[in-house]
Design a protein around this motif. Structure first.
Motif, PDB file in Angstrom:
ATOM      1  N   THR A  69     -15.167  15.786  76.137  1.00 16.45           N
ATOM      2  CA  THR A  69     -14.808  17.201  76.181  1.00 16.45           C
ATOM      3  C   THR A  69     -14.457  17.564  77.616  1.00 16.45           C
ATOM      4  O   THR A  69     -14.891  16.897  78.566  1.00 16.45           O
ATOM      5  CB  THR A  69     -15.954  18.101  75.696  1.00 16.45           C
ATOM      6  N   TYR A  70     -13.684  18.597  77.753  1.00 15.66           N
ATOM      7  CA  TYR A  70     -13.317  19.078  79.077  1.00 15.66           C
ATOM      8  C   TYR A  70     -13.005  20.564  78.989  1.00 15.66           C
ATOM      9  O   TYR A  70     -12.852  21.108  77.901  1.00 15.66           O
ATOM     10  CB  TYR A  70     -12.123  18.306  79.644  1.00 15.66           C
ATOM     11  N   THR A  71     -12.909  21.191  80.140  1.00 18.57           N
ATOM     12  CA  THR A  71     -12.595  22.615  80.208  1.00 18.57           C
ATOM     13  C   THR A  71     -11.170  22.787  80.727  1.00 18.57           C
ATOM     14  O   THR A  71     -10.825  22.256  81.783  1.00 18.57           O
ATOM     15  CB  THR A  71     -13.576  23.354  81.138  1.00 18.57           C
ATOM     16  N   ARG A  72     -10.368  23.506  79.965  1.00 24.11           N
ATOM     17  CA  ARG A  72      -8.985  23.771  80.363  1.00 24.11           C
ATOM     18  C   ARG A  72      -8.940  24.854  81.433  1.00 24.11           C
ATOM     19  O   ARG A  72      -9.904  25.581  81.630  1.00 24.11           O
ATOM     20  CB  ARG A  72      -8.173  24.253  79.156  1.00 24.11           C
ATOM     21  N   GLY A  75     -10.780  28.294  81.351  1.00 24.92           N
ATOM     22  CA  GLY A  75     -12.138  28.217  80.845  1.00 24.92           C
ATOM     23  C   GLY A  75     -12.317  27.818  79.398  1.00 24.92           C
ATOM     24  O   GLY A  75     -13.444  27.710  78.922  1.00 24.92           O
ATOM     25  N   ALA A  76     -11.232  27.604  78.638  1.00 29.91           N
ATOM     26  CA  ALA A  76     -11.375  27.215  77.231  1.00 29.91           C
ATOM     27  C   ALA A  76     -11.852  25.770  77.123  1.00 29.91           C
ATOM     28  O   ALA A  76     -11.343  24.881  77.806  1.00 29.91           O
ATOM     29  CB  ALA A  76     -10.044  27.380  76.509  1.00 29.91           C
ATOM     30  N   ALA A  77     -12.826  25.543  76.249  1.00 33.49           N
ATOM     31  CA  ALA A  77     -13.333  24.188  76.008  1.00 33.49           C
ATOM     32  C   ALA A  77     -12.391  23.452  75.060  1.00 33.49           C
ATOM     33  O   ALA A  77     -11.824  24.050  74.140  1.00 33.49           O
ATOM     34  CB  ALA A  77     -14.721  24.245  75.415  1.00 33.49           C
ATOM     35  N   SER A  78     -12.242  22.165  75.296  1.00 36.60           N
ATOM     36  CA  SER A  78     -11.390  21.341  74.440  1.00 36.60           C
ATOM     37  C   SER A  78     -12.031  19.966  74.302  1.00 36.60           C
ATOM     38  O   SER A  78     -12.850  19.570  75.125  1.00 36.60           O
ATOM     39  CB  SER A  78      -9.991  21.222  75.063  1.00 36.60           C
TER      40      SER A  78
END
Length: 107
Positions: A69-72, A75-78
């Motif tokens: 997982t990472y943060t775009r 701030g949106a999580a993906s």
């Protein structure tokens, strides 16, 4: 950190039971392929991840594997369809190859 020749050799040894592999350096990491299908990645930080689809998503989650997982920006999580292989599998080519074959079959 770029992937080293030693890491590439390790991947070939670890997944020997999958069959002939090809690899491709990408984004500081390494794509791992069987019959032209990518099934695993070595991340630039060194983590080894298997690709999950279909029933393998549930299998990885049930085993407690960590999903990438990472943060775009903004701030949106993906999340990506890859799970970090547990440490104990990195010392067990037979079991690591069995997991890789299952992951490939689900793709």
């Amino acid at each position: 950190m770029a992937v080293s020749d030693e890491q590439i050799a390790f991947v070939h040894d670890l997944f020997e039971g999958v069959g002939p592999l090809t690899t491709r350096k990408m984004f500081g990491g390494l794509g791992i392929y069987a019959d032209g299908v990518i099934f695993a990645l070595v991340m630039s930080e060194g983590q080894l991840r298997l690709k999950g689809a279909g029933d393998m998503v549930k299998a990885f989650d049930a085993e407690g594997w960590d999903r990438w997982t990472y943060t775009r920006k903004g701030g949106a999580a993906s999340s990506m369809p890859y799970w970090t292989m547990p440490e104990h599998l990195l010392d067990d080519p037979e079991d690591a190859s069995a997991w890789a074959r299952r992951a490939l079959a689900a793709l």
